[in-house]
Enzyme design. Structure first.
Site, PDB file in Angstrom:
ATOM      1  N   SER A  79      -7.259   7.379   1.422  1.00 31.68           N
ATOM      2  CA  SER A  79      -7.906   6.862   0.212  1.00 31.68           C
ATOM      3  C   SER A  79      -7.795   7.804  -0.972  1.00 31.68           C
ATOM      4  O   SER A  79      -8.319   7.509  -2.046  1.00 31.68           O
ATOM      5  CB  SER A  79      -9.382   6.583   0.503  1.00 31.68           C
ATOM      6  OG  SER A  79     -10.090   7.788   0.688  1.00 31.68           O
ATOM      7  N   THR A 196     -11.747   6.920  -1.836  1.00 29.46           N
ATOM      8  CA  THR A 196     -12.185   7.798  -2.934  1.00 29.46           C
ATOM      9  C   THR A 196     -13.037   8.938  -2.397  1.00 29.46           C
ATOM     10  O   THR A 196     -13.774   8.767  -1.426  1.00 29.46           O
ATOM     11  CB  THR A 196     -13.034   7.049  -3.985  1.00 29.46           C
ATOM     12  OG1 THR A 196     -12.350   5.899  -4.429  1.00 29.46           O
ATOM     13  CG2 THR A 196     -13.392   7.926  -5.164  1.00 29.46           C
ATOM     14  N   THR A 214      -9.037   9.588  -6.325  1.00 31.99           N
ATOM     15  CA  THR A 214      -8.764   8.449  -5.446  1.00 31.99           C
ATOM     16  C   THR A 214      -7.310   7.985  -5.535  1.00 31.99           C
ATOM     17  O   THR A 214      -6.631   8.244  -6.533  1.00 31.99           O
ATOM     18  CB  THR A 214      -9.662   7.252  -5.852  1.00 31.99           C
ATOM     19  OG1 THR A 214      -9.560   6.222  -4.879  1.00 31.99           O
ATOM     20  CG2 THR A 214      -9.272   6.678  -7.205  1.00 31.99           C
ATOM     21  N   ARG A 224      -2.667  -0.670 -12.042  1.00 26.56           N
ATOM     22  CA  ARG A 224      -4.125  -0.892 -11.942  1.00 26.56           C
ATOM     23  C   ARG A 224      -4.852   0.447 -11.967  1.00 26.56           C
ATOM     24  O   ARG A 224      -4.515   1.374 -11.233  1.00 26.56           O
ATOM     25  CB  ARG A 224      -4.434  -1.635 -10.649  1.00 26.56           C
ATOM     26  CG  ARG A 224      -5.923  -1.906 -10.408  1.00 26.56           C
ATOM     27  CD  ARG A 224      -6.575  -0.877  -9.527  1.00 26.56           C
ATOM     28  NE  ARG A 224      -7.936  -1.241  -9.115  1.00 26.56           N
ATOM     29  CZ  ARG A 224      -8.770  -0.406  -8.519  1.00 26.56           C
ATOM     30  NH1 ARG A 224      -8.424   0.831  -8.254  1.00 26.56           N
ATOM     31  NH2 ARG A 224      -9.982  -0.802  -8.172  1.00 26.56           N
ATOM     32  N   THR A 247     -18.096   5.614  -5.088  1.00 28.39           N
ATOM     33  CA  THR A 247     -16.932   5.148  -4.335  1.00 28.39           C
ATOM     34  C   THR A 247     -17.093   3.643  -4.149  1.00 28.39           C
ATOM     35  O   THR A 247     -18.200   3.114  -4.275  1.00 28.39           O
ATOM     36  CB  THR A 247     -16.836   5.818  -2.950  1.00 28.39           C
ATOM     37  OG1 THR A 247     -17.995   5.464  -2.180  1.00 28.39           O
ATOM     38  CG2 THR A 247     -16.767   7.340  -3.055  1.00 28.39           C
ATOM     39  N   GLY A 248     -15.991   2.974  -3.841  1.00 25.10           N
ATOM     40  CA  GLY A 248     -16.072   1.534  -3.600  1.00 25.10           C
ATOM     41  C   GLY A 248     -15.314   0.744  -4.639  1.00 25.10           C
ATOM     42  O   GLY A 248     -14.474   1.296  -5.369  1.00 25.10           O
TER      43      GLY A 248
END
Ligand code: GLY
Length: 344
Positions: A79, A196, A214, A224, A247-248
């Protein structure tokens, strides 16, 4: 004196500040909690390293960047950095930001290719340019100008996971999957990853800094950029209040500038844990479009927040839990469980 420093000093003295004492005053926080480092669950080695540096007198920014560099260089963490899962074309693109509490300064990079440690480049954007955010080709050229070497960030394991994703997208295209025993068993989980690492610290001077880094959403559209390099979304630091990192799913965090929200709630006296949960609730409330909802109406993504305040109180809150986070308080380096809105 360099031209920019001279200009800054002239401007400050022109409006009645003594630049030297202003800058000196900015070096020390007006409060003194003990040293503390907090990170996401994948950051236990980062919190250990950062605390070792802080205890030997390092500035919190140096410490947290050195901490996350361990994870950025780790090919096993899919990640972040080297070994991160690539975009839909099989190219790894990295995002990162840093924020330095004493100067309230920040730097970021987005969609940076071929450099293992985007956090170091983000720091250089902060320190060696007049800008805050560099992206794509420009960010890579800037990194190379500063001596970073271009490398292939796609490890064999990440390439196999990407290829498996590509080959199983459709049974009507020309790509056939093989029955591949090398694919990690949690492939399906990995294919939706928005991993991340975020890491924030308070140093021996009571100063706060943070970093988030990340490889972003796995198999994303090239170009992106998520929340991680955006100050206020993936990270926010106020030297007189505290810090928050996340994070997420970056898209939902970007629409809510949640880390800024968490720090502002802490400024009003809300505890770090409750501030993180409030940000998670706000995201859930605002995720109105059907593509973000499961059949039962709950969000089909997760976002997590990690925060501490100037007293050294810390906490974390997430939409789906249980989820761990890493803390080093100078005595122990260990994982805690975050508060959550819904059970996974
Ligand atoms: N939070 C990481 C990302 O969405 O890119």
């Amino acid at each position: 004196m360099q031209r920019r420093s001279f200009l800054k000093a002239s401007i400050l003295s022109g409006i009645g500040f003594n630049a030297a004492s202003f800058l000196h005053a900015a070096e020390r926080s007006s409060w003194a909690a003990g040293p503390l480092v907090i990170s996401s669950a994948n950051g236990l080695r980062a919190t250990q390293k950062a605390m070792e540096l802080i205890r030997s007198g390092a500035d919190a920014l140096d410490a947290v960047i050195a901490g996350v560099n361990i994870i950025e260089n780790d090919p096993k963490d899919h990640s972040v950095g080297y070994g991160g899962l690539p975009n839909e074309e099989g190219v790894v693109e990295l995002d990162s930001c840093v924020m330095h509490g004493p100067t309230h300064n920040a730097g970021s990079v987005g969609a940076l290719r071929h450099i293992k440690t985007p956090s170091k480049v983000a720091r250089l954007v902060m320190e060696r340019t007049d800008h805050e955010l560099l992206v794509g080709e420009g960010a890579l050229r800037f990194a190379k100008d500063h001596g970073f070497k271009e490398e292939n960030l796609l490890t064999d394991e990440a390439r196999k996971i990407w290829l498996h994703w590509k080959e199983t997208l459709s049974d009507k295209d020309d790509w056939f999957p093989e029955d591949n025993p090398d694919i990690p068993k949690n492939y399906k989980e990995l294919s939706k990853t928005t991993g991340t690492i975020t890491c924030m610290g308070i140093d021996l001077n009571g100063n706060i800094s943070g970093v988030t880094t990340t490889s972003g959403l796995a198999f994303k559209i090239p170009g992106r950029v998520g929340d991680s390099p955006i100050i206020g979304a993936g990270l926010y630091v106020d030297n007189e209040v505290g810090a928050c990192g996340s994070t997420g799913r970056g898209e939902e965090n970007l629409k809510n500038l949640s880390c800024f929200l968490v720090v502002e709630l802490m400024r009003q006296g809300v505890s770090p844990k409750d501030a993180c949960l409030e940000a998670a609730k706000r995201i859930v409330k605002h995720a109105k479009i059907p593509s973000l909802r499961r059949k039962d109406g709950r969000p089909n993504f997760n976002v997590s927040f990690y925060a501490f305040n100037k007293k050294g109180e810390f906490g974390a809150g997430t939409i789906y839990g249980p989820r761990k986070f890493a803390v080093n308080d100078g005595k122990e380096n260990k994982l805690y469980t975050a508060a959550y809105l819904f059970k996974k």
